[in-house]
Every structure is written in structure tokens, then in C-alpha cells.
Design a protein around this motif. Structure first.
Motif, PDB file in Angstrom:
ATOM      1  N   SER A  86     -22.911  19.061   9.914  1.00  0.00           N
ATOM      2  CA  SER A  86     -21.941  20.112  10.157  1.00  0.00           C
ATOM      3  C   SER A  86     -20.782  19.650  11.055  1.00  0.00           C
ATOM      4  CB  SER A  86     -22.599  21.310  10.847  1.00  0.00           C
ATOM      5  OG  SER A  86     -21.763  22.356  11.129  1.00  0.00           O
ATOM      6  N   PHE A  87     -19.665  19.684  10.563  1.00  0.00           N
ATOM      7  CA  PHE A  87     -18.556  19.269  11.276  1.00  0.00           C
ATOM      8  C   PHE A  87     -17.697  20.534  11.839  1.00  0.00           C
ATOM      9  CE2 PHE A  87     -13.750  18.278  10.556  1.00  0.00           C
ATOM     10  CZ  PHE A  87     -13.532  17.522  11.848  1.00  0.00           C
ATOM     11  N   ARG A  88     -17.495  20.650  13.081  1.00  0.00           N
ATOM     12  CA  ARG A  88     -17.258  21.747  13.762  1.00  0.00           C
ATOM     13  C   ARG A  88     -16.036  21.629  14.916  1.00  0.00           C
ATOM     14  NH1 ARG A  88     -17.714  25.621  10.950  1.00  0.00           N
ATOM     15  NH2 ARG A  88     -18.493  24.649   9.428  1.00  0.00           N
ATOM     16  N   LEU A  89     -15.212  22.865  15.026  1.00  0.00           N
ATOM     17  CA  LEU A  89     -14.307  22.624  16.173  1.00  0.00           C
ATOM     18  C   LEU A  89     -14.966  23.738  17.025  1.00  0.00           C
ATOM     19  CD1 LEU A  89     -11.255  22.660  13.857  1.00  0.00           C
ATOM     20  CD2 LEU A  89     -12.462  20.705  14.914  1.00  0.00           C
ATOM     21  N   GLY A  90     -14.422  23.185  18.399  1.00  0.00           N
ATOM     22  CA  GLY A  90     -14.719  24.121  19.368  1.00  0.00           C
ATOM     23  C   GLY A  90     -15.961  23.727  20.141  1.00  0.00           C
ATOM     24  N   ASP A  91     -16.619  24.892  21.032  1.00  0.00           N
ATOM     25  CA  ASP A  91     -17.847  24.795  21.500  1.00  0.00           C
ATOM     26  C   ASP A  91     -18.874  24.755  20.574  1.00  0.00           C
ATOM     27  OD1 ASP A  91     -20.030  24.705  23.314  1.00  0.00           O
ATOM     28  OD2 ASP A  91     -19.490  26.530  24.305  1.00  0.00           O
ATOM     29  N   PRO A  92     -19.700  23.591  20.398  1.00  0.00           N
ATOM     30  CA  PRO A  92     -20.826  23.913  19.497  1.00  0.00           C
ATOM     31  C   PRO A  92     -21.934  24.578  19.683  1.00  0.00           C
ATOM     32  CG  PRO A  92     -21.036  21.745  20.687  1.00  0.00           C
ATOM     33  CD  PRO A  92     -19.713  22.189  21.327  1.00  0.00           C
ATOM     34  N   GLY A  93     -22.047  24.936  20.962  1.00  0.00           N
ATOM     35  CA  GLY A  93     -23.090  25.959  21.639  1.00  0.00           C
ATOM     36  C   GLY A  93     -24.584  24.998  21.542  1.00  0.00           C
ATOM     37  N   GLU A  94     -25.496  25.779  21.716  1.00  0.00           N
ATOM     38  CA  GLU A  94     -26.838  25.213  21.731  1.00  0.00           C
ATOM     39  C   GLU A  94     -27.741  25.206  20.376  1.00  0.00           C
ATOM     40  OE1 GLU A  94     -27.727  23.627  24.567  1.00  0.00           O
ATOM     41  OE2 GLU A  94     -25.968  23.897  25.607  1.00  0.00           O
ATOM     42  N   GLY A  95     -28.665  24.330  20.261  1.00  0.00           N
ATOM     43  CA  GLY A  95     -29.435  24.435  18.958  1.00  0.00           C
ATOM     44  C   GLY A  95     -30.230  23.105  19.344  1.00  0.00           C
ATOM     45  N   ASN A  96     -31.093  23.070  17.992  1.00  0.00           N
ATOM     46  CA  ASN A  96     -31.933  21.814  17.989  1.00  0.00           C
ATOM     47  C   ASN A  96     -31.275  20.754  17.047  1.00  0.00           C
ATOM     48  OD1 ASN A  96     -34.228  20.081  18.101  1.00  0.00           O
ATOM     49  ND2 ASN A  96     -35.295  21.116  16.330  1.00  0.00           N
ATOM     50  N   PHE A  97     -30.111  20.286  17.461  1.00  0.00           N
ATOM     51  CA  PHE A  97     -29.245  19.252  16.732  1.00  0.00           C
ATOM     52  C   PHE A  97     -28.390  18.368  17.769  1.00  0.00           C
ATOM     53  CE2 PHE A  97     -26.813  23.545  17.065  1.00  0.00           C
ATOM     54  CZ  PHE A  97     -25.860  22.977  18.023  1.00  0.00           C
ATOM     55  N   VAL A  98     -27.936  17.468  17.193  1.00  0.00           N
ATOM     56  CA  VAL A  98     -27.279  16.542  18.263  1.00  0.00           C
ATOM     57  C   VAL A  98     -25.909  16.612  17.871  1.00  0.00           C
ATOM     58  CG1 VAL A  98     -26.778  14.136  18.443  1.00  0.00           C
ATOM     59  CG2 VAL A  98     -28.980  14.657  18.007  1.00  0.00           C
ATOM     60  N   ALA A  99     -25.043  17.068  18.910  1.00  0.00           N
ATOM     61  CA  ALA A  99     -23.598  17.149  18.772  1.00  0.00           C
ATOM     62  C   ALA A  99     -22.847  16.004  19.133  1.00  0.00           C
ATOM     63  CB  ALA A  99     -23.180  18.611  19.692  1.00  0.00           C
ATOM     64  N   HIS A 100     -22.341  15.319  18.316  1.00  0.00           N
ATOM     65  CA  HIS A 100     -21.281  13.918  18.626  1.00  0.00           C
ATOM     66  C   HIS A 100     -20.051  14.296  18.663  1.00  0.00           C
ATOM     67  CE1 HIS A 100     -20.412   9.827  18.599  1.00  0.00           C
ATOM     68  NE2 HIS A 100     -19.609  10.042  17.785  1.00  0.00           N
ATOM     69  N   PRO A 101     -19.330  14.117  20.060  1.00  0.00           N
ATOM     70  CA  PRO A 101     -18.011  14.163  19.890  1.00  0.00           C
ATOM     71  C   PRO A 101     -17.096  13.180  18.988  1.00  0.00           C
ATOM     72  CG  PRO A 101     -18.840  13.254  22.155  1.00  0.00           C
ATOM     73  CD  PRO A 101     -20.085  13.583  21.215  1.00  0.00           C
ATOM     74  N   LEU A 102     -16.002  13.567  18.538  1.00  0.00           N
ATOM     75  CA  LEU A 102     -15.111  12.944  17.693  1.00  0.00           C
ATOM     76  C   LEU A 102     -13.903  12.818  18.184  1.00  0.00           C
ATOM     77  CD1 LEU A 102     -16.197  14.411  14.306  1.00  0.00           C
ATOM     78  CD2 LEU A 102     -16.973  12.224  14.895  1.00  0.00           C
ATOM     79  N   GLY A 103     -13.604  13.787  18.942  1.00  0.00           N
ATOM     80  CA  GLY A 103     -12.363  13.724  19.306  1.00  0.00           C
ATOM     81  C   GLY A 103     -11.467  15.011  19.378  1.00  0.00           C
ATOM     82  N   GLU A 104     -10.233  15.238  19.431  1.00  0.00           N
ATOM     83  CA  GLU A 104      -9.444  16.576  19.520  1.00  0.00           C
ATOM     84  C   GLU A 104      -8.611  16.697  18.198  1.00  0.00           C
ATOM     85  OE1 GLU A 104      -9.771  18.616  22.461  1.00  0.00           O
ATOM     86  OE2 GLU A 104     -11.354  17.272  23.043  1.00  0.00           O
ATOM     87  N   VAL A 105      -8.461  18.073  17.901  1.00  0.00           N
ATOM     88  CA  VAL A 105      -7.708  18.393  16.927  1.00  0.00           C
ATOM     89  C   VAL A 105      -6.485  19.354  17.580  1.00  0.00           C
ATOM     90  CG1 VAL A 105      -7.408  19.999  14.662  1.00  0.00           C
ATOM     91  CG2 VAL A 105      -9.324  18.571  15.174  1.00  0.00           C
TER      92      VAL A 105
END
Length: 295
Positions: free
Chosen positions: A135-154
Motif C-alpha cells: 500500500s502506497f499511502r499519504l498522511g498518517d499511516p496509523g497503526e497496524g500489523n505492517f511496516v510503514a517505510h517513509p518515502l518523503g513528502e508530497v
């Protein structure tokens, strides 16, 4: 172990054999050899159904972890290894179309046997629980059983067309925005206020006169291009129009807060080799693209 996992997930040896591309007798023989090697029964089999023993259920879970770890190691060592099968990717409108799609085209060019299903929506999608792989996401990714890797800013831009400004004048301060028709993407600026950051890093909340909302950026873009309103667009979807003079940036002494971009993917023990390799590729490709459109 791979054959055993496929048998469990498909629910039958015949279905697993079709997936793997070998005969059902060969699958049955491999399972029997595995059980003999382990010294325990993994599956209860009869003519109508198959079920797991307690040892079989435990071995299935541990096998998935071991296979995922091996697949990830292979992906790290050789990103050029051929990828096959289906990858489902969720992404937001706008950045998904303008930032992610070029990366997906490169991914397909490198791996023509890889099938990609792209799901566009503007909400955070958990890749572990909601049927997608990445999943490619913008904003706060929230919590979950996943890894959230920061890519930069839009970046986001407050813009209008020259035609609109010629008819209605150019706002000189945040207080002037209330006197202009404003179009927005649904779910944003619901309180009819636009946060802006001054050159001195002060937050200003400007009142808005919202006249149009849409759940996709393209109708908003059309409203702005024909001169019906002002509005906020993600920079990747409007940078060509700004460069060509079709849209004009407003209030140059202020900026609209950017969106943080993340790549969400399953933990190491839940990701296949294909997913792990795609994650490695997209981390680099998306970060590079965001750098290109950040200025």
C-alpha cells in the motif's frame, strides 16, 4: 515445505498440484516423505476432506515464516530475479496516478511475467488485513500489523487559473480567501478552513468559501483549469500546468502543509519473495520520483 504450504492453503492436493505444475501423485508422495522425515502426521486425509493435525497446523505456520525469510534473502541478493504471479497494490488518487504509475511501468518492463492489480482510493489500506500486498499511502499511516517505510513528502499547492484571477482578482493574504470560490477534494478542509504555514513557520487558519467538492482530483482540476474557482492540488498532478502557465500559485509567502508518503507492506514473516522484491524496487523508485517533483 513449499508444497505442503500450498496444499494447506488450497485445501487439496489436486488444487496444489495444478498451481505448482506437477502431478497429484507427486504431491502426495512429497507430503508422505515430509511426514516420514518429521516422524509425525501433518494431514488427516479421507475421500471428502482434508484437515490439519495439531502438529500440521504448527508446522504450517513455521513453514510460512521460513519460506518468507528465504524468499526475502533471495530478493535482496538478486533483485533482477524474474518475478511472476499477481501483486495487488493500493494507492491514493493523484499521487498513485502520477507518482506510483511511472514506477509500476518500470517494474512491469523489468518483470513482464508479473501481473499488477492497482486499487486506487484515498484511505489507508492495511496490506495485512485488506487483501492487498503493498500500500502506497499519504498522511498518517496509523497503526497496524505492517511496516510503514517513509518515502518523503508530497507537496500541495494553492492554485488558480490566470482566467479566474483576471475576473476575480488575486488574493493578497489568507484573509482574502473567504471572498473566493473554493473547490476541494472530499474529506479535506471539512471545517471550511485551510491551514497555511507562513515564512516564519506560523500556522494560519484561513476561512474558505467552499462551492464544490469531489472524491477525485480530476473534477477539481477541471474546475480550476476553466477558471471557476481556486483550490489545493498535490504538486505531482499540477506541476506541468504551473510550468506552462495554465495554473498560478497563490499566496507565495505561505505554504500548504505537505503530505508524508509511506510504503506499507507486511512484516518479513508474512511477505512472499515477489512482494519483498517489489517493495525493494518501489522504495527506491518512489523516493527518487518524489525527489524529482519536490521543487
Amino acid at each position: 515445505m513449499r508444497i505442503y504450504v500450498r496444499v494447506v492453503e488450497r485445501g487439496s492436493m489436486s488444487a496444489a498440484a495444478r498451481d505448482i505444475g506437477i502431478g497429484q501423485p507427486a504431491v502426495s508422495e512429497r507430503i508422505e516423505r515430509l511426514e516420514a522425515h518429521l516422524g509425525t502426521r501433518l494431514l488427516r486425509r479421507n475421500t471428502r476432506r482434508m484437515s490439519l493435525t495439531d502438529s500440521g497446523a504448527l508446522f504450517y505456520e513455521r513453514s510460512k515464516v521460513a519460506i518468507s525469510a528465504a524468499d526475502l534473502a533471495l530478493a535482496v541478493v538478486d533483485e533482477r530475479a524474474e518475478l511472476k504471479g499477481l501483486i495487488r497494490i493500493a494507492a491514493p488518487y493523484g499521487a498513485g496516478e502520477e507518482v506510483l504509475m511511472p514506477a509500476l511501468l518500470r517494474l512491469r518492463a523489468n518483470h513482464p511475467d508479473l501481473n499488477i492489480e492497482l486499487v486506487l482510493n484515498d484511505r489507508v489500506v492495511d496490506p495485512v488485513t485488506e487483501g492487498v500486498d503493498i500500500s502506497f499511502r499519504l498522511g498518517d499511516p496509523g497503526e497496524g500489523n505492517f511496516v510503514a517505510h517513509p518515502l518523503g513528502e508530497v507537496r500541495r499547492m494553492l492554485v488558480a487559473s490566470p482566467e479566474y484571477l483576471a475576473r476575480n482578482g488575486t488574493p493578497a493574504s489568507p484573509d482574502d480567501l473567504i471572498h473566493h470560490a473554493f473547490a476541494r477534494v472530499s474529506g479535506l478542509f471539512n471545517d471550511s478552513r485551510l491551514p497555511l504555514i507562513s515564512q516564519h513557520n506560523q500556522i494560519v487558519s484561513a476561512r474558505l468559501n467552499v462551492v464544490f467538492s469531489a472524491n477525485h482530483w480530476r473534477p477539481l482540476y477541471s474546475m480550476l483549469r476553466v477558471g471557476e474557482s481556486i483550490g489545493v492540488l498535490q504538486y505531482p498532478v499540477c506541476h506541468h500546468a504551473l510550468k506552462n502557465g495554465l495554473l498560478v500559485a497563490l499566496l507565495p509567502d505561505y505554504t500548504v502543509p505537505s503530505f508524508s508518503a509511506y510504503l506499507l507492506y507486511p512484516p518479513i514473516n508474512k511477505a512472499s519473495r515477489e512482494v519483498s522484491a517489489c517493495v525493494i524496487f518501489l522504495k527506491r523508485a518512489l523516493a527518487e520520483t518524489l525527489q524529482e517533483v519536490v521543487v
